[in-house]
Design a protein around this motif. Structure first.
Motif, PDB file in Angstrom:
ATOM      1  N   ILE A  56     -58.843   2.127 -57.674  1.00  0.00           N
ATOM      2  CA  ILE A  56     -58.587   0.922 -56.880  1.00  0.00           C
ATOM      3  C   ILE A  56     -58.143   1.262 -55.461  1.00  0.00           C
ATOM      4  CG2 ILE A  56     -56.152   0.670 -57.523  1.00  0.00           C
ATOM      5  CD1 ILE A  56     -58.748  -2.184 -57.330  1.00  0.00           C
ATOM      6  N   ILE A  57     -57.509   2.414 -55.272  1.00  0.00           N
ATOM      7  CA  ILE A  57     -57.019   2.788 -53.948  1.00  0.00           C
ATOM      8  C   ILE A  57     -58.178   3.022 -52.981  1.00  0.00           C
ATOM      9  CG2 ILE A  57     -56.897   5.251 -54.508  1.00  0.00           C
ATOM     10  CD1 ILE A  57     -54.446   3.312 -52.255  1.00  0.00           C
ATOM     11  N   GLY A  58     -59.264   3.620 -53.471  1.00  0.00           N
ATOM     12  CA  GLY A  58     -60.406   3.877 -52.603  1.00  0.00           C
ATOM     13  C   GLY A  58     -61.058   2.599 -52.123  1.00  0.00           C
ATOM     14  N   ILE A  59     -61.060   1.590 -52.996  1.00  0.00           N
ATOM     15  CA  ILE A  59     -61.680   0.312 -52.653  1.00  0.00           C
ATOM     16  C   ILE A  59     -60.868  -0.416 -51.583  1.00  0.00           C
ATOM     17  CG2 ILE A  59     -62.342  -1.941 -53.599  1.00  0.00           C
ATOM     18  CD1 ILE A  59     -62.570  -0.362 -56.341  1.00  0.00           C
ATOM     19  N   ALA A  60     -59.539  -0.296 -51.654  1.00  0.00           N
ATOM     20  CA  ALA A  60     -58.663  -1.017 -50.730  1.00  0.00           C
ATOM     21  C   ALA A  60     -58.299  -0.212 -49.490  1.00  0.00           C
ATOM     22  CB  ALA A  60     -57.381  -1.424 -51.462  1.00  0.00           C
ATOM     23  N   MET A  61     -58.745   1.023 -49.406  1.00  0.00           N
ATOM     24  CA  MET A  61     -58.239   1.953 -48.389  1.00  0.00           C
ATOM     25  C   MET A  61     -58.516   1.497 -46.953  1.00  0.00           C
ATOM     26  SD  MET A  61     -56.399   4.570 -48.509  1.00  0.00           S
ATOM     27  CE  MET A  61     -55.701   5.697 -47.326  1.00  0.00           C
ATOM     28  N   MET A  62     -59.661   0.906 -46.705  1.00  0.00           N
ATOM     29  CA  MET A  62     -59.976   0.490 -45.336  1.00  0.00           C
ATOM     30  C   MET A  62     -59.007  -0.585 -44.860  1.00  0.00           C
ATOM     31  SD  MET A  62     -64.140   0.542 -45.003  1.00  0.00           S
ATOM     32  CE  MET A  62     -64.004   0.025 -43.288  1.00  0.00           C
ATOM     33  N   GLN A  63     -58.714  -1.565 -45.705  1.00  0.00           N
ATOM     34  CA  GLN A  63     -57.762  -2.614 -45.335  1.00  0.00           C
ATOM     35  C   GLN A  63     -56.359  -2.052 -45.187  1.00  0.00           C
ATOM     36  OE1 GLN A  63     -57.225  -6.235 -47.433  1.00  0.00           O
ATOM     37  NE2 GLN A  63     -59.026  -7.223 -46.544  1.00  0.00           N
ATOM     38  N   ILE A  64     -55.994  -1.115 -46.080  1.00  0.00           N
ATOM     39  CA  ILE A  64     -54.666  -0.510 -46.016  1.00  0.00           C
ATOM     40  C   ILE A  64     -54.491   0.238 -44.702  1.00  0.00           C
ATOM     41  CG2 ILE A  64     -53.129   1.206 -47.063  1.00  0.00           C
ATOM     42  CD1 ILE A  64     -54.479   0.591 -49.744  1.00  0.00           C
ATOM     43  N   THR A  65     -55.505   0.974 -44.315  1.00  0.00           N
ATOM     44  CA  THR A  65     -55.446   1.759 -43.073  1.00  0.00           C
ATOM     45  C   THR A  65     -55.175   0.864 -41.876  1.00  0.00           C
ATOM     46  OG1 THR A  65     -56.970   3.403 -43.973  1.00  0.00           O
ATOM     47  CG2 THR A  65     -56.734   3.322 -41.586  1.00  0.00           C
ATOM     48  N   SER A  66     -55.850  -0.265 -41.845  1.00  0.00           N
ATOM     49  CA  SER A  66     -55.663  -1.204 -40.731  1.00  0.00           C
ATOM     50  C   SER A  66     -54.301  -1.895 -40.801  1.00  0.00           C
ATOM     51  CB  SER A  66     -56.783  -2.242 -40.745  1.00  0.00           C
ATOM     52  OG  SER A  66     -56.584  -3.207 -39.739  1.00  0.00           O
ATOM     53  N   ALA A  67     -53.919  -2.338 -42.004  1.00  0.00           N
ATOM     54  CA  ALA A  67     -52.680  -3.104 -42.154  1.00  0.00           C
ATOM     55  C   ALA A  67     -51.437  -2.271 -41.874  1.00  0.00           C
ATOM     56  CB  ALA A  67     -52.609  -3.696 -43.559  1.00  0.00           C
ATOM     57  N   LEU A  68     -51.435  -1.026 -42.313  1.00  0.00           N
ATOM     58  CA  LEU A  68     -50.271  -0.157 -42.145  1.00  0.00           C
ATOM     59  C   LEU A  68     -50.419   0.800 -40.980  1.00  0.00           C
ATOM     60  CD1 LEU A  68     -49.408   0.729 -45.879  1.00  0.00           C
ATOM     61  CD2 LEU A  68     -48.537  -1.142 -44.457  1.00  0.00           C
ATOM     62  N   ASN A  69     -51.543   0.679 -40.260  1.00  0.00           N
ATOM     63  CA  ASN A  69     -51.806   1.546 -39.103  1.00  0.00           C
ATOM     64  C   ASN A  69     -51.670   3.025 -39.484  1.00  0.00           C
ATOM     65  OD1 ASN A  69     -52.471   2.075 -36.426  1.00  0.00           O
ATOM     66  ND2 ASN A  69     -50.325   2.039 -35.746  1.00  0.00           N
ATOM     67  N   LEU A  70     -52.399   3.417 -40.497  1.00  0.00           N
ATOM     68  CA  LEU A  70     -52.282   4.767 -41.028  1.00  0.00           C
ATOM     69  C   LEU A  70     -52.969   5.789 -40.124  1.00  0.00           C
ATOM     70  CD1 LEU A  70     -53.072   4.213 -44.837  1.00  0.00           C
ATOM     71  CD2 LEU A  70     -50.829   4.269 -43.718  1.00  0.00           C
ATOM     72  N   SER A  71     -52.299   6.894 -39.921  1.00  0.00           N
ATOM     73  CA  SER A  71     -52.915   8.021 -39.230  1.00  0.00           C
ATOM     74  C   SER A  71     -53.849   8.732 -40.201  1.00  0.00           C
ATOM     75  CB  SER A  71     -51.847   8.995 -38.740  1.00  0.00           C
ATOM     76  OG  SER A  71     -51.157   9.577 -39.844  1.00  0.00           O
ATOM     77  N   GLU A  72     -54.666   9.655 -39.691  1.00  0.00           N
ATOM     78  CA  GLU A  72     -55.549  10.415 -40.577  1.00  0.00           C
ATOM     79  C   GLU A  72     -54.748  11.224 -41.587  1.00  0.00           C
ATOM     80  OE1 GLU A  72     -58.285  12.780 -38.397  1.00  0.00           O
ATOM     81  OE2 GLU A  72     -59.381  11.074 -37.554  1.00  0.00           O
ATOM     82  N   PHE A  73     -53.597  11.717 -41.153  1.00  0.00           N
ATOM     83  CA  PHE A  73     -52.735  12.479 -42.065  1.00  0.00           C
ATOM     84  C   PHE A  73     -52.330  11.635 -43.263  1.00  0.00           C
ATOM     85  CE2 PHE A  73     -48.361  13.357 -43.449  1.00  0.00           C
ATOM     86  CZ  PHE A  73     -48.509  14.649 -43.931  1.00  0.00           C
ATOM     87  N   TRP A  74     -51.841  10.417 -42.983  1.00  0.00           N
ATOM     88  CA  TRP A  74     -51.366   9.581 -44.085  1.00  0.00           C
ATOM     89  C   TRP A  74     -52.516   9.014 -44.913  1.00  0.00           C
ATOM     90  CZ3 TRP A  74     -47.067   9.953 -46.328  1.00  0.00           C
ATOM     91  CH2 TRP A  74     -45.904  10.289 -45.630  1.00  0.00           C
ATOM     92  N   GLN A  75     -53.676   8.817 -44.308  1.00  0.00           N
ATOM     93  CA  GLN A  75     -54.840   8.423 -45.112  1.00  0.00           C
ATOM     94  C   GLN A  75     -55.140   9.483 -46.168  1.00  0.00           C
ATOM     95  OE1 GLN A  75     -58.370   6.946 -42.935  1.00  0.00           O
ATOM     96  NE2 GLN A  75     -57.049   6.763 -41.143  1.00  0.00           N
ATOM     97  N   GLY A  76     -55.157  10.741 -45.735  1.00  0.00           N
ATOM     98  CA  GLY A  76     -55.416  11.833 -46.666  1.00  0.00           C
ATOM     99  C   GLY A  76     -54.331  11.980 -47.706  1.00  0.00           C
TER     100      GLY A  76
END
Length: 443
Positions: A37-57
């Motif tokens: 489920i995390i992979g499916i939601a990851m794009m929205q999470i990245t935008s909502a939490l302003n994730l850096s590449e480090f935290w995405q990984g």
């Protein structure tokens, strides 16, 4: 009145076995769901939490890290505290941590919650499979344990359907609902497991004969007793290190090697299927349909292996699985720039043939070790294989960029052939053996 059977491992499959399969298999279903489920939601999470590449990984890998530690912890707790108590740890963590993700506001907190969810997944493998195998008739051990792999894929597919539906209608905060949705499935699993008895084998290994007797009579009927349970060698005063030195170390090495070699290419190739297909010159509709077809063929391979596991045996299945899947990867490496049909055929062949090794990941570890260390052995196999999976997944993009698709497929083939050599040299045949004989070093 004496029992009509010489052993409870020879009894026909009954409703208790079916319910226990659902209870343990439900854990695999939830595992597939929460990890996907995390992979499916990851794009929205990245935008909502302003994730850096480090935290995405880090967030993407957090659950896999948790599985590593969870395998060790779950195996140790299951052998020490019993199957029944630990059976409820995973679902409880799934519920609490999945629900907590709804209110998360920072990357470190989400990482911590996903890590704990990974711990729960790691705990599930040893406890759910150990409890199941210690009750199943010997003819049903292979197919029922193998079916758990299919349920993992079913959970992953369900996550895709539910997650995509939520994201399509939920607005900017849809990712919160998607991640929290796993708590509902975790709750259903927790309720399903209420009333599960302790393993009679574990009780007996702890010297609790009267309790073991009560469990046997409750599950199999009043005319069954401890006399109908094949005894295992007395391991109560033997330490885990002593067991390794006495010969089980070789078996643990075999399990760790074959499990890792079967999972590294799958995680690496499957996780980056679109990227790999693109590198193999499959673009547009070829890539879209190719990814879908290959996903389906992974499931087909597991289903076929489940149906054949008692027919051709464990050893033969593992050897042929590694052989033919390795040859398919070798073909992909050699013909990496060939036409689309050949590439899809070879990729699909790999997905089907690796199914045998995939389903045996949960069968062999549960059959090759005595009750005293069964769960710990499964936990170690889970943990070590995930290290390989994490490394393989991390290296695929790097390898595609530096070595190219052909050499990347050659590396995957080499890993698979290492698994083949391990299977040829060390894989025993346990198809017709009861758990006592399968776990005995003389088998």
């Amino acid at each position: 009145m004496t029992s009509p059977n010489t052993s409870i491992e020879d009894v026909p499959l009954n409703n208790f076995h079916r319910l226990l399969t659902a209870r343990s298999g439900g854990g695999s279903f939830v595992d597939g769901y929460v990890l996907s489920i995390i992979g499916i939601a990851m794009m929205q999470i990245t935008s909502a939490l302003n994730l850096s590449e480090f935290w995405q990984g880090m967030i993407a890998a957090s659950a896999l890290m948790g599985v590593f530690f969870g395998g060790f912890i779950g195996g140790w707790l299951t052998d020490r505290l019993g199957r029944k108590k630990v059976y409820f740890v995973g679902p409880t963590l799934f519920i609490v941590c999945s629900l907590a993700q709804f209110w998360v506001e920072s990357a470190p907190v989400l990482f911590a919650l996903r890590f704990i969810i990974g711990l729960a997944v790691g705990i599930e493998y040893p406890v759910a499979t150990s409890l199941l195998v210690e009750f199943l008739p010997k003819k049903q051990r292979g197919p029922r344990l193998a079916a758990l792999t299919i349920l993992w894929f079913a959970g992953a597919a369900f996550a895709y359907v539910v997650g995509t539906s939520i994201l399509n209608v939920g607005g900017d905060d849809a990712w919160r609902y998607a991640l929290a949705s796993a708590s509902v499935i975790g709750l259903l699993l927790l309720l399903l497991r209420v009333g599960t008895p302790e393993s009679a084998r574990w009780l007996l290994s702890k010297g609790r004969e009267a309790d073991a007797e009560r469990v046997i009579k409750h599950v199999y009927g009043q005319h069954y007793s401890l006399r109908d349970l094949p005894e295992e060698p007395d391991q109560k005063k033997t330490s885990f290190l002593d067991l390794l030195h006495s010969g089980y170390g070789k078996r643990l090495f075999f399990v760790s090697v074959f499990w890792s070699c079967s999972i590294i290419p799958v995680f690496a190739v499957y996780a980056f299927a679109p990227k790999v297909l693109l590198a193999l010159n499959l673009k547009g509709e070829w890539a879209s349909y190719g990814s879908m077809i290959i996903t389906m063929l992974f499931v087909v391979g597991c289903v076929l292996a489940t149906r054949l596991i008692n027919t051709i045996g464990r050893r033969c299945m593992l050897i042929h699985s590694f052989l033919w899947s390795g040859l398919a990867l070798l073909g992909l490496a050699t013909f990496s720039h060939s036409n689309e049909v050949l590439v899809l055929f070879l990729f699909g062949a790999y997905a089907v043939f690796i199914g045998g090794a995939q389903v045996l990941q949960l069968v062999y570890p549960n059959e090759l070790f005595p009750t005293e260390i069964r769960a710990f052995a499964v936990g170690i196999g889970t943990s070590l294989s995930r290290v390989g999976a994490a490394v393989g997944t991390y290296l695929v993009p790097v390898s595609l960029q530096t070595l190219g698709i052909g050499n990347t497929m050659y590396v995957a083939a080499v890993v698979t052939f290492i698994g083949l050599m391990a299977a040829w040299a060390m894989a025993p045949e346990t198809r017709s053996l009861n758990l006592r004989d399968a776990a005995a070093l003389s088998s």
